[in-house]
Design an enzyme around this catalytic site. Structure first.
Site, PDB file in Angstrom:
ATOM      1  N   LYS A 251       3.082   8.873   1.357  1.00 15.19           N
ATOM      2  CA  LYS A 251       3.976   8.177   0.417  1.00 15.19           C
ATOM      3  C   LYS A 251       3.796   6.663   0.544  1.00 15.19           C
ATOM      4  O   LYS A 251       3.162   6.195   1.501  1.00 15.19           O
ATOM      5  CB  LYS A 251       5.416   8.573   0.705  1.00 15.19           C
ATOM      6  CG  LYS A 251       5.899   8.144   2.090  1.00 15.19           C
ATOM      7  CD  LYS A 251       7.186   8.836   2.490  1.00 15.19           C
ATOM      8  CE  LYS A 251       7.650   8.365   3.863  1.00 15.19           C
ATOM      9  NZ  LYS A 251       8.717   9.221   4.412  1.00 15.19           N
TER      10      LYS A 251
ATOM     11  N   TYR B 259       6.344 -26.202   7.826  1.00 15.11           N
ATOM     12  CA  TYR B 259       7.650 -26.340   7.162  1.00 15.11           C
ATOM     13  C   TYR B 259       8.761 -26.446   8.193  1.00 15.11           C
ATOM     14  O   TYR B 259       8.765 -25.717   9.192  1.00 15.11           O
ATOM     15  CB  TYR B 259       7.928 -25.128   6.273  1.00 15.11           C
ATOM     16  CG  TYR B 259       7.155 -25.111   4.984  1.00 15.11           C
ATOM     17  CD1 TYR B 259       7.293 -26.151   4.056  1.00 15.11           C
ATOM     18  CD2 TYR B 259       6.308 -24.060   4.677  1.00 15.11           C
ATOM     19  CE1 TYR B 259       6.585 -26.125   2.857  1.00 15.11           C
ATOM     20  CE2 TYR B 259       5.601 -24.024   3.491  1.00 15.11           C
ATOM     21  CZ  TYR B 259       5.738 -25.058   2.581  1.00 15.11           C
ATOM     22  OH  TYR B 259       5.050 -25.023   1.406  1.00 15.11           O
TER      23      TYR B 259
HETATM   24  C1  LIG Z   1       8.410   9.829   5.659  1.00 19.98           C
HETATM   25  C2  LIG Z   1       8.772  11.210   6.012  1.00 19.98           C
HETATM   26  C3  LIG Z   1       8.060  11.906   6.994  1.00 19.98           C
HETATM   27  C4  LIG Z   1       7.025  11.252   7.877  1.00 19.98           C
HETATM   28  O1  LIG Z   1       7.708  10.517   8.880  1.00 19.98           O
HETATM   29  P1  LIG Z   1       6.915   9.709  10.011  1.00 19.98           P
HETATM   30  O2  LIG Z   1       7.992   9.156  10.879  1.00 19.98           O
HETATM   31  O3  LIG Z   1       6.156   8.635   9.303  1.00 19.98           O
HETATM   32  O4  LIG Z   1       6.022  10.667  10.684  1.00 19.98           O
HETATM   33  C5  LIG Z   1       8.371  13.241   7.174  1.00 19.98           C
HETATM   34  N1  LIG Z   1       9.341  13.852   6.448  1.00 19.98           N
HETATM   35  C6  LIG Z   1      10.056  13.195   5.527  1.00 19.98           C
HETATM   36  C7  LIG Z   1      11.125  13.912   4.775  1.00 19.98           C
HETATM   37  C8  LIG Z   1       9.813  11.852   5.283  1.00 19.98           C
HETATM   38  O5  LIG Z   1      10.536  11.202   4.371  1.00 19.98           O
END
Ligand SMILES: *Cc1c(COP(=O)(O)O)cnc(C)c1O
Length: 388
Positions: free
Chosen positions: A59, A275
């Protein structure tokens, strides 16, 4: 006169650049991606799943690494999980045939239809999604994962509600219940009571197999119960466990964020840099300017003293991070000069160390790398020409 003419010429060149010819990519700020490390990390996740499947979570543009690049590099993964249908559609349109799960499920009835047309699996976490299904015209069965709220209290149905919905779903010939899933709020905290109580909540007889584990839970599980686990951050070479480094876990960094020195100059003791002028040289110093800033995703919250690798040597960040530049103290790095290679994170500097220095987690640093930074493949998968 001449510089003006040259500038006009360059501007005209930019404007007339025909579509299809790649724009010049000469800015040294780049994210180099090592796909064999991604595959190596996937194998580690898979080997911890005791024969269960591991669906790679890609994702948010593959945690900033590039959605398609990750999917192509992991072409033999058991499946992929993305957050939303838009991401799943991009994968299908690019010809990715592997099983796909949308972690937030369908937002409306049209997304149910899309899922059935494209063979995409949906998380079913709310009664509203089941109402949406009733007005959707499905052309083929849709596999759903019933999401149980075991204590994180974000998405999901309470166990009894999930079991009741399971009964209804089972009566729908065009919806196929596949798994019960849940997600942990504190899997990374060793000794967490919430983790134990969520595990306890899921420790009952379910009429379908389970999917519980993210990276932290995969790495901590002594008795894996998942039919399908969902590793994310560990695939990118970051440790999800407090106090345990990625190296300890055998994980390799996938992204190396690099740039180079574009200016070097001297300041006298007492002079301020950047800055706000809040960094003041305590001695006569040699300052390097790196083409990298928060406009590229290097966090503005990074404190002075944070490590920056210049020509292979760790030098301290000084002054404030600007949009397109940072400054480093090169006084003790005489070999560094204009053009010297700089690594912000990756091989010499662990993303996890950097994230904790600026009070965040590696996930956020990865996701914040902006679109301006080209993602360059270092290790070419067969179907990729270097650009991701
Ligand atoms: C993002 C997500 C994962 C993966 O989690 P990590 O901590 O990156 O391994 C797994 N299950 C769900 C429902 C998620 O939203």
């Amino acid at each position: 006169m001449r510089p003006i003419i040259l500038t006009c010429f360059a501007a005209a060149f930019y404007i007339l650049l025909p579509a299809g010819i790649p724009a010049p990519m000469t800015r040294p700020a780049k994210a180099l991606l090592n796909w064999s490390s991604l595959r190596h990390n996937y194998q580690i996740a898979k080997s911890r799943c005791a024969g269960g499947q591991a669906w790679a979570v890609i994702k948010a543009n593959g945690y900033g690494h590039g959605l398609l690049g990750c999917a192509r590099a992991l072409s033999s993964a058991d499946g992929f999980a993305v957050a939303c249908m838009d991401e799943a559609v991009i994968l299908r349109e690019a010809g990715i045939q592997r099983p796909l799960l949308v972690l937030q499920g369908a937002y409306d009835s049209q997304e149910w239809q899309l899922a059935s047309e494209l063979g995409i699996e949906l998380m079913l976490h709310h009664p509203q999604q089941w109402l949406d299904r009733q007005v959707a015209t499905l052309v083929a069965p849709v596999a759903v994962w019933l999401k149980v709220n075991s204590g994180m209290n974000r998405l999901g149905l309470r166990p009894q509600q999930a079991l009741a919905l399971y009964q209804q779903v089972s009566n729908d010939p065009l919806v196929q219940p596949r798994l019960f899933a849940s997600h942990f709020a504190e899997a990374e905290e060793v000794g967490s009571r919430s983790f134990a109580s969520q595990l306890e909540c899921m420790n009952q007889e379910w009429p379908l197999p389970l999917s519980l584990c993210n990276s932290a839970a995969i790495l901590r599980a002594d008795k894996p119960v998942d039919a399908i686990s969902r590793p994310g951050i560990m695939l990118y070479g970051s440790s999800p466990l407090a106090g345990v480094s990625a190296v300890d876990l055998g994980l390799k960094p996938v992204m190396q964020l690099v740039s180079s020195i574009i200016a070097v100059h001297e300041v006298g003791a007492g002079e301020a840099v950047g800055y706000g002028g809040d960094w003041i040289a305590r001695r006569d110093s040699r300052i390097g300017v790196v083409a990298m800033g928060y406009g590229d995703g290097y966090p503005r919250s990074m404190p002075a003293g944070a490590p920056v690798a210049v020509a292979g040597q760790i030098c301290p960040l000084i002054g404030r991070v600007s949009m397109d530049m940072i400054t480093v103290d090169l006084t003790d790095c005489p070999q560094a000069d204009i053009g010297s290679a700089v690594e912000l994170w990756g091989e010499q500097i662990a993303i996890d160390q950097l994230a904790s220095l600026c009070g965040t987690i590696s996930y956020e640093l990865f996701c914040q790398v902006t679109a301006r930074v080209p993602r360059i493949t270092r290790d070419l998968p067969s179907d990729n020409n270097g650009q991701v």
